[in-house]
Scaffold this motif. Structure first.
Motif, mmCIF file in Angstrom:
data_model
loop_
_atom_site.group_PDB
_atom_site.id
_atom_site.type_symbol
_atom_site.label_atom_id
_atom_site.label_comp_id
_atom_site.label_asym_id
_atom_site.label_seq_id
_atom_site.Cartn_x
_atom_site.Cartn_y
_atom_site.Cartn_z
ATOM 1 N N ASN A 45 0.815 -1.214 0.000
ATOM 2 C CA ASN A 45 0.000 0.000 0.000
ATOM 3 C C ASN A 45 0.852 1.270 0.000
ATOM 4 O O ASN A 45 0.316 2.373 -0.017
ATOM 5 C CB ASN A 45 -0.957 0.014 1.201
ATOM 6 N N LYS A 66 -4.243 -0.031 -2.671
ATOM 7 C CA LYS A 66 -4.910 0.374 -1.437
ATOM 8 C C LYS A 66 -6.348 -0.115 -1.526
ATOM 9 O O LYS A 66 -7.088 0.317 -2.422
ATOM 10 C CB LYS A 66 -4.874 1.891 -1.261
ATOM 11 N N LYS A 98 -3.735 -4.791 6.253
ATOM 12 C CA LYS A 98 -5.120 -4.508 5.902
ATOM 13 C C LYS A 98 -5.965 -5.783 6.010
ATOM 14 O O LYS A 98 -5.453 -6.888 5.851
ATOM 15 C CB LYS A 98 -5.220 -3.970 4.468
#
Length: 228
Positions: A45, A66, A98
């Motif tokens: 990211n 992202k 994430k």
């Protein structure tokens, strides 16, 4: 025979990180690799961060990604699109911070820098990632609650750290260690075992049906040989 196609997700930082990804790549090369895989890409990211630098040095395709904030369905579609575009058959999360949505749980694995079974699961779940984990371990160590840390490898579902674990590797920690020192000994163990365990998953020596925890299958030697 063609090698299994593997994609690696590694957040890293704007300045560094990605050592686990680099170790997987290096251990997949040479005459007697610990990981027999075609590493088709690495994802981060951070567009120009530490993972990008390592990928460029290693000659591995880099993808900046992202996850979309437009809801779980959009996020799932974005993850799935990455796999389609790269042809990846397996996914390894190696320091990816994430929440993953929409990937095949039986073909997606994560390495977590703590023992998920320890102290009733205290060192897993939302908020327990990266340095936060080692800070929590230090507090537990200072309170004489633990004498060891380690890492866990597990299959990935849509909930943090809830997929079935297939390996826990334990390391001793000693009184007075800092969070950074705990992190270093855990990282050393991760680098030793992550390529070997990833190899066992993508070559189906370790397997899960993606639904029932009881379907997890492990090699026979697990029963008699500790991984530590």
């Amino acid at each position: 025979m063609p090698k299994p196609k593997l994609i690696i997700f590694a957040s890293g930082t704007k300045e560094g990180g990605g050592s686990g990804f680099e170790n997987l790549v290096l251990r997949s090369r040479g005459e007697n690799p610990d990981l027999v895989a075609d590493i088709v890409a690495v994802v981060s990211n951070h567009e120009q961060g530490g993972v990008r630098k390592r990928a460029d040095k290693l000659g591995v395709r880099f993808l900046h990604f992202k996850p979309s904030g437009d809801g779980p369905l959009a996020q799932a579609a974005a993850y799935q699109r990455l796999l389609r575009e790269t042809g990846a058959e397996w996914t390894a999360l190696s320091g990816w911070l994430k929440l993953v949505k929409g990937l095949d749980p039986k073909r997606t694995i994560n390495i977590h820098p703590a023992l998920l079974s320890q102290l009733g699961g205290r060192f897993g779940g939302p908020g327990m990632y990266g340095h936060h984990v080692h800070e929590a371990l230090k507090k537990a160590l200072d309170n004489n609650e633990v004498t060891e840390s380690g890492f866990t490898m597990h299959f990935v579902t849509d909930e943090y750290d809830k997929g079935p674990a297939f390996a826990e590797v334990r390391v001793l920690i000693r009184a007075g260690m800092s969070a950074d020192e705990i992190g270093k000994v855990v990282n050393t163990a991760e680098h030793q075992w992550q390529p070997k365990l990833t190899h066992m998953v993508i070559h189906k020596e370790i397997a899960w049906d993606g639904h029932n925890a009881s379907s997890l299958t492990l090699p026979a030697f697990y029963k008699c040989t500790p991984l530590q």
